[in-house]
Design a protein around this motif. Structure first.
Motif, short mmCIF file in Angstrom:
data_model
loop_
_atom_site.label_atom_id
_atom_site.label_comp_id
_atom_site.label_asym_id
_atom_site.label_seq_id
_atom_site.Cartn_x
_atom_site.Cartn_y
_atom_site.Cartn_z
N LEU A 96 0.81 -1.25 0.05
CA LEU A 96 -0.05 -0.13 -0.02
C LEU A 96 0.90 1.37 0.11
O LEU A 96 1.81 1.37 0.69
CB LEU A 96 -0.88 0.06 1.34
N PRO A 97 0.59 2.21 -0.98
CA PRO A 97 1.28 3.68 -1.03
C PRO A 97 1.03 4.40 0.17
O PRO A 97 0.47 5.57 0.09
CB PRO A 97 0.87 3.80 -2.36
N LEU A 98 1.45 4.01 1.46
CA LEU A 98 0.95 4.68 2.61
C LEU A 98 2.14 5.34 3.07
O LEU A 98 3.22 4.49 3.52
CB LEU A 98 0.02 3.86 3.53
N HIS A 99 2.16 6.62 3.67
CA HIS A 99 3.31 7.14 4.12
C HIS A 99 2.80 7.90 5.26
O HIS A 99 1.82 8.65 5.50
CB HIS A 99 4.07 8.20 3.25
N ASP B 96 1.70 13.77 9.93
CA ASP B 96 1.48 13.86 8.69
C ASP B 96 1.33 12.42 8.14
O ASP B 96 2.31 11.45 7.98
CB ASP B 96 2.59 14.58 7.71
N VAL B 97 0.02 12.01 7.47
CA VAL B 97 -0.35 10.64 6.72
C VAL B 97 -0.66 11.08 5.45
O VAL B 97 -1.67 11.86 5.00
CB VAL B 97 -1.59 10.15 7.52
N GLN B 98 -0.02 10.02 4.38
CA GLN B 98 -0.36 10.47 2.87
C GLN B 98 -0.60 9.21 2.49
O GLN B 98 0.04 8.18 2.50
CB GLN B 98 0.67 11.09 2.30
N TYR B 99 -1.81 8.91 1.70
CA TYR B 99 -2.25 7.89 1.09
C TYR B 99 -2.49 8.11 -0.46
O TYR B 99 -3.37 8.94 -0.94
CB TYR B 99 -3.25 7.26 1.52
N ASP B 100 -1.70 7.40 -1.48
CA ASP B 100 -1.85 7.65 -2.91
C ASP B 100 -2.61 6.56 -3.37
O ASP B 100 -2.23 5.50 -3.07
CB ASP B 100 -0.52 7.88 -3.34
N PHE B 101 -3.50 6.83 -4.43
CA PHE B 101 -4.12 5.88 -5.28
C PHE B 101 -4.53 6.48 -6.59
O PHE B 101 -4.92 7.48 -6.31
CB PHE B 101 -5.53 5.30 -4.40
N ASP B 102 -4.27 5.70 -7.48
CA ASP B 102 -4.29 6.21 -8.90
C ASP B 102 -3.60 7.53 -8.93
O ASP B 102 -2.35 7.60 -8.61
CB ASP B 102 -5.76 6.26 -9.59
N ARG B 103 -4.13 8.52 -9.46
CA ARG B 103 -3.79 9.86 -9.58
C ARG B 103 -4.46 10.89 -8.63
O ARG B 103 -4.39 12.00 -8.61
CB ARG B 103 -4.19 10.31 -10.99
N ASN B 104 -4.68 10.02 -7.20
CA ASN B 104 -5.24 10.99 -6.13
C ASN B 104 -4.39 10.82 -4.98
O ASN B 104 -3.62 9.69 -4.83
CB ASN B 104 -6.73 10.44 -5.95
#
Length: 237
Positions: free
Chosen positions: A24-27, A51-59
């Protein structure tokens, strides 16, 4: 035999077409700092950021918050907190639209709580493996609960820009500027800027030194400027 080879080839093709899913693209980034000084006047200071960041597709979905409290002899001398969320969509390369909502408080500047709703556009001016430079323009609507006064509703035009520069394998420098033009009341603009120097200890931990300045053109109370220097330990997951 031919049919058997075709069947085997089909199975191999299906296996290669469905590889194991990537992680999972979770930072997640958390930093905290504590300072205690004893002497004629005992002073304590606590600061933390998440700071929490989650990337999915172009979002991209971001959740962030920070907390700062300083006291001398048990009496608070500084208190500030922020908490909110932000959604971004990269509709074309290097261009993003964003929608965010966050709340903040700073009674020493004069407001108990301020709720902000914003939308705007971000452009990546330059991005490579060592430098990321971006700029944003947008609109912000604020609902502020002022100390000993009624609520104030304001419309603001927002400009922000920031750069992150990794100039060494273990050192990086970040800077960010935000200016809010008050469209409702004259002489009520807000500005803040921040510089941070980070040194990696290993792949998970780092030491960060940051300086933050907040400026109110016409403060509700107290000084127009509020500067904060922080030293904290950063954990990245």
């Amino acid at each position: 035999m031919v049919l058997l080879l075709i069947a085997l080839a089909s199975l191999i093709g299906m296996h290669n077409a469905t590889p194991n899913p990537p992680p999972l693209p979770l930072h997640i980034e958390l930093d905290a700092g504590v300072l205690a000084v004893t002497g004629k006047n005992d002073t304590q200071s606590i600061n933390s950021n998440l700071d929490v960041q989650y990337d999915f597709d172009r979002n991209t979905l971001k959740v962030a918050g920070d907390y700062l409290n300083s006291s001398t002899e048990g009496v608070d001398s500084a208190l500030h907190w922020t908490a909110g969320a932000r959604y971004e969509n990269e509709f074309i390369t290097a261009s993003r639209i964003y929608l965010d909502y966050y709340s903040e408080a700073d009674p020493f500047i004069g407001y108990v709580q301020r709720n902000n709703e914003g939308l705007g556009y971000q452009y990546a001016i330059h991005k490579d493996s060592t430098v990321f430079w971006w700029a944003e323009i947008g609109y912000l609507h604020s609902d502020t609960n002022i100390v000993n006064r009624t609520e104030v509703f304001e419309s603001k035009a927002r400009f922000a820009s920031g750069v992150a520069w990794r100039f060494d394998t273990t050192w990086s420098l970040e800077g960010e500027l935000e200016y809010l033009f008050n469209l409702t009341y004259a002489n009520e603009d807000l500005m803040s800027y921040e510089f941070a120097l980070t040194s990696l200890i290993n792949s998970k931990f780092a030491i960060r030194t940051a300086y933050i300045m907040r400026h109110m053109e016409n403060p509700y109370q107290g000084s127009r400027d509020q500067g904060t220097t922080m030293l904290s330990l950063v954990a990245t997951f």
